[in-house]
Write a protein that holds these residues in place. Structure first.
Motif, PDB file in Angstrom:
ATOM      1  N   ASN A  83     110.814   7.695  71.358  1.00  0.00           N
ATOM      2  CA  ASN A  83     109.418   7.758  71.801  1.00  0.00           C
ATOM      3  C   ASN A  83     108.602   8.804  71.038  1.00  0.00           C
ATOM      4  N   ARG A  84     109.231   9.399  70.024  1.00  0.00           N
ATOM      5  CA  ARG A  84     108.557  10.315  69.090  1.00  0.00           C
ATOM      6  C   ARG A  84     107.943  11.541  69.762  1.00  0.00           C
ATOM      7  N   VAL A  85     108.683  12.118  70.705  1.00  0.00           N
ATOM      8  CA  VAL A  85     108.231  13.369  71.328  1.00  0.00           C
ATOM      9  C   VAL A  85     109.345  14.415  71.303  1.00  0.00           C
ATOM     10  N   ASP A  86     110.382  14.186  70.487  1.00  0.00           N
ATOM     11  CA  ASP A  86     111.503  15.120  70.450  1.00  0.00           C
ATOM     12  C   ASP A  86     111.081  16.509  70.000  1.00  0.00           C
ATOM     13  N   HIS A  87     110.002  16.615  69.224  1.00  0.00           N
ATOM     14  CA  HIS A  87     109.526  17.914  68.759  1.00  0.00           C
ATOM     15  C   HIS A  87     108.859  18.711  69.869  1.00  0.00           C
ATOM     16  N   HIS A  88     108.549  18.061  70.982  1.00  0.00           N
ATOM     17  CA  HIS A  88     107.776  18.703  72.040  1.00  0.00           C
ATOM     18  C   HIS A  88     108.622  19.085  73.248  1.00  0.00           C
ATOM     19  N   ILE A  89     109.904  18.707  73.244  1.00  0.00           N
ATOM     20  CA  ILE A  89     110.756  18.947  74.406  1.00  0.00           C
ATOM     21  C   ILE A  89     111.968  19.780  74.002  1.00  0.00           C
ATOM     22  N   ASN A  90     112.264  20.781  74.796  1.00  0.00           N
ATOM     23  CA  ASN A  90     113.445  21.612  74.610  1.00  0.00           C
ATOM     24  C   ASN A  90     114.518  21.148  75.594  1.00  0.00           C
ATOM     25  N   PHE A  91     115.631  20.635  75.082  1.00  0.00           N
ATOM     26  CA  PHE A  91     116.701  20.132  75.928  1.00  0.00           C
ATOM     27  C   PHE A  91     117.754  21.222  76.121  1.00  0.00           C
ATOM     28  N   LEU A  92     118.109  21.473  77.391  1.00  0.00           N
ATOM     29  CA  LEU A  92     119.040  22.543  77.715  1.00  0.00           C
ATOM     30  C   LEU A  92     120.140  22.024  78.627  1.00  0.00           C
ATOM     31  N   ALA A  93     121.377  22.412  78.332  1.00  0.00           N
ATOM     32  CA  ALA A  93     122.513  22.007  79.156  1.00  0.00           C
ATOM     33  C   ALA A  93     122.835  23.103  80.159  1.00  0.00           C
ATOM     34  N   GLY A  94     123.013  22.720  81.415  1.00  0.00           N
ATOM     35  CA  GLY A  94     123.378  23.703  82.419  1.00  0.00           C
ATOM     36  C   GLY A  94     122.996  23.275  83.818  1.00  0.00           C
ATOM     37  N   ASN A  95     123.288  24.135  84.764  1.00  0.00           N
ATOM     38  CA  ASN A  95     123.059  23.834  86.177  1.00  0.00           C
ATOM     39  C   ASN A  95     121.669  24.273  86.631  1.00  0.00           C
ATOM     40  N   LEU A  96     120.860  23.309  87.016  1.00  0.00           N
ATOM     41  CA  LEU A  96     119.539  23.581  87.577  1.00  0.00           C
ATOM     42  C   LEU A  96     118.730  24.491  86.650  1.00  0.00           C
ATOM     43  N   LEU A  97     118.245  25.626  87.139  1.00  0.00           N
ATOM     44  CA  LEU A  97     117.378  26.494  86.320  1.00  0.00           C
ATOM     45  C   LEU A  97     118.148  27.548  85.534  1.00  0.00           C
ATOM     46  N   GLU A  98     119.465  27.567  85.644  1.00  0.00           N
ATOM     47  CA  GLU A  98     120.240  28.635  85.006  1.00  0.00           C
ATOM     48  C   GLU A  98     119.995  28.769  83.499  1.00  0.00           C
ATOM     49  N   PRO A  99     119.921  27.670  82.722  1.00  0.00           N
ATOM     50  CA  PRO A  99     119.708  27.835  81.272  1.00  0.00           C
ATOM     51  C   PRO A  99     118.348  28.436  80.923  1.00  0.00           C
ATOM     52  N   LEU A 100     117.431  28.458  81.872  1.00  0.00           N
ATOM     53  CA  LEU A 100     116.071  28.918  81.606  1.00  0.00           C
ATOM     54  C   LEU A 100     115.710  30.123  82.471  1.00  0.00           C
ATOM     55  N   SER A 101     116.694  30.745  83.069  1.00  0.00           N
ATOM     56  CA  SER A 101     116.429  31.775  84.077  1.00  0.00           C
ATOM     57  C   SER A 101     115.604  32.939  83.532  1.00  0.00           C
ATOM     58  N   ARG A 102     115.882  33.364  82.307  1.00  0.00           N
ATOM     59  CA  ARG A 102     115.143  34.495  81.738  1.00  0.00           C
ATOM     60  C   ARG A 102     113.737  34.077  81.330  1.00  0.00           C
ATOM     61  N   GLU A 103     113.619  32.966  80.611  1.00  0.00           N
ATOM     62  CA  GLU A 103     112.317  32.524  80.105  1.00  0.00           C
ATOM     63  C   GLU A 103     111.340  32.188  81.229  1.00  0.00           C
ATOM     64  N   ILE A 104     111.836  31.547  82.279  1.00  0.00           N
ATOM     65  CA  ILE A 104     110.935  31.104  83.336  1.00  0.00           C
ATOM     66  C   ILE A 104     110.393  32.296  84.142  1.00  0.00           C
ATOM     67  N   ARG A 105     111.149  33.381  84.153  1.00  0.00           N
ATOM     68  CA  ARG A 105     110.669  34.575  84.850  1.00  0.00           C
ATOM     69  C   ARG A 105     109.678  35.366  84.007  1.00  0.00           C
ATOM     70  N   MET A 106     109.794  35.256  82.688  1.00  0.00           N
ATOM     71  CA  MET A 106     108.908  36.005  81.800  1.00  0.00           C
ATOM     72  C   MET A 106     107.631  35.250  81.465  1.00  0.00           C
ATOM     73  N   MET A 107     107.651  33.933  81.614  1.00  0.00           N
ATOM     74  CA  MET A 107     106.507  33.123  81.229  1.00  0.00           C
ATOM     75  C   MET A 107     105.325  33.376  82.161  1.00  0.00           C
ATOM     76  N   PRO A 108     104.176  33.815  81.604  1.00  0.00           N
ATOM     77  CA  PRO A 108     102.996  34.006  82.452  1.00  0.00           C
ATOM     78  C   PRO A 108     102.340  32.664  82.773  1.00  0.00           C
ATOM     79  N   GLY A 109     101.388  32.677  83.690  1.00  0.00           N
ATOM     80  CA  GLY A 109     100.645  31.471  84.009  1.00  0.00           C
ATOM     81  C   GLY A 109     101.371  30.583  84.999  1.00  0.00           C
ATOM     82  N   HIS A 110     100.795  29.413  85.223  1.00  0.00           N
ATOM     83  CA  HIS A 110     101.278  28.485  86.244  1.00  0.00           C
ATOM     84  C   HIS A 110     102.448  27.659  85.716  1.00  0.00           C
TER      85      HIS A 110
END
Length: 285
Positions: free
Chosen positions: A160-187
């Motif tokens: 669907n030609r959107v692979d450049h726009h999505i970051n795919f992460l392996a792991g349980n629920l929010l664990e692979p993104l735990s640091r980034e999601i806490r640091m990201m400002p905004g909504h």
């Protein structure tokens, strides 16, 4: 045997299984065998078929009669007008899940998120559709605990030609993104299509055995994965919005769970086209 003859046979074989869709299923399965479109099959009723094509078609008809889904037999499903590869490792996209997309579009007109997280991405249908259809979509993260499911989702993003726009992460629920999601400002938007079927409902539907159990079964009460997600979200810094697909049977237990984890937050149940509570939306304050 001609296309007309074989379609007539296939339709009759499926009549008691797929009811009104028997002709459609017969046509799509023959198109898959011939590596042609359904339109081609309908336009060439007098074409003679080879013996191996006939045998392959009859095998698929037998599998469909046994309850295997059309999408798994053909390896493709459609979601929000987009094509998706499916396999035994991912749940076939459901029309009900399109409500998540519609709600995201409506909300996006009011507030643009700084990040979108698709938890339990499976085939990638939610993340990919949002990347494809949202104007100026923010960074999108797609998470799944299954490496095989992630491989399918990545292929779908490429197709669907959107692979450049999505970051795919392996792991349980929010664990692979735990640091980034806490640091990201905004909504932040968290979109969850997690396993939510209680054991009893799963056992009562034998056709579900053709799809991955891990993507459907949410434990005895249907809330195992949802409970884990809500626990992780307790430490998120507002503002955030959670969009979560559910089965109507778990709405009461979910309401109690939300009251426990987020007693000060507002939650709403959104109905699908059949009038069933299908999506829970929780907003931080």
């Amino acid at each position: 045997m001609t296309i007309r003859d074989l379609l007539s046979w296939g339709t009759n074989e499926l009549r008691e299984v797929t009811a009104d869709d028997c002709s459609r299923d017969a046509e799509y399965l023959l198109a898959h065998v011939l590596k042609q479109s359904r339109e081609y099959v309908l336009a060439h009723p007098d074409r003679a078929l080879r013996g191996d094509d006939t045998a392959a078609y009859k095998t698929l008809i037998d599998q469909r009669r046994m309850g295997e889904s059309l999408s798994l037999l053909t390896g493709q499903a459609w979601f929000y007008g987009l094509p998706f590869i499916v396999s035994s490792h991912v749940l076939t996209p459901r029309p009900e899940t399109e409500l998540l997309i519609a709600l995201a579009h409506t909300r996006h007109k009011k507030e643009a998120p700084t990040m979108i997280v698709d938890v339990g991405t499976g085939s990638g249908c939610v993340a990919i559709t949002l990347a494809k259809t949202l104007t100026d979509a923010p960074p999108i993260y797609a998470i799944d605990i299954s490496p095989e499911a992630l491989a399918v989702a990545k292929r779908n993003a490429e197709e669907n030609r959107v692979d450049h726009h999505i970051n795919f992460l392996a792991g349980n629920l929010l664990e692979p993104l735990s640091r980034e999601i806490r640091m990201m400002p905004g909504h932040k938007w968290i979109i969850g299509n997690l396993p939510y079927l209680p054991q009893k409902l799963y056992d009562e539907n034998p056709t579900l055995t053709h799809e991955p159990r891990v993507a459907l079964l949410g434990g005895d009460d249907g809330l195992d994965c949802i409970r884990g997600l809500l626990t992780m979200m307790e430490s998120l810094t507002p503002p955030w919005t959670l969009f979560m697909e559910i089965d109507p049977s778990i709405k009461k237990a979910l309401a109690e769970l939300l009251a426990y984890h987020f007693p000060d937050q507002q939650s709403n149940m959104i109905c699908d086209l059949h009038g069933h509570e299908r999506v829970c939306v929780v907003e931080s304050k």
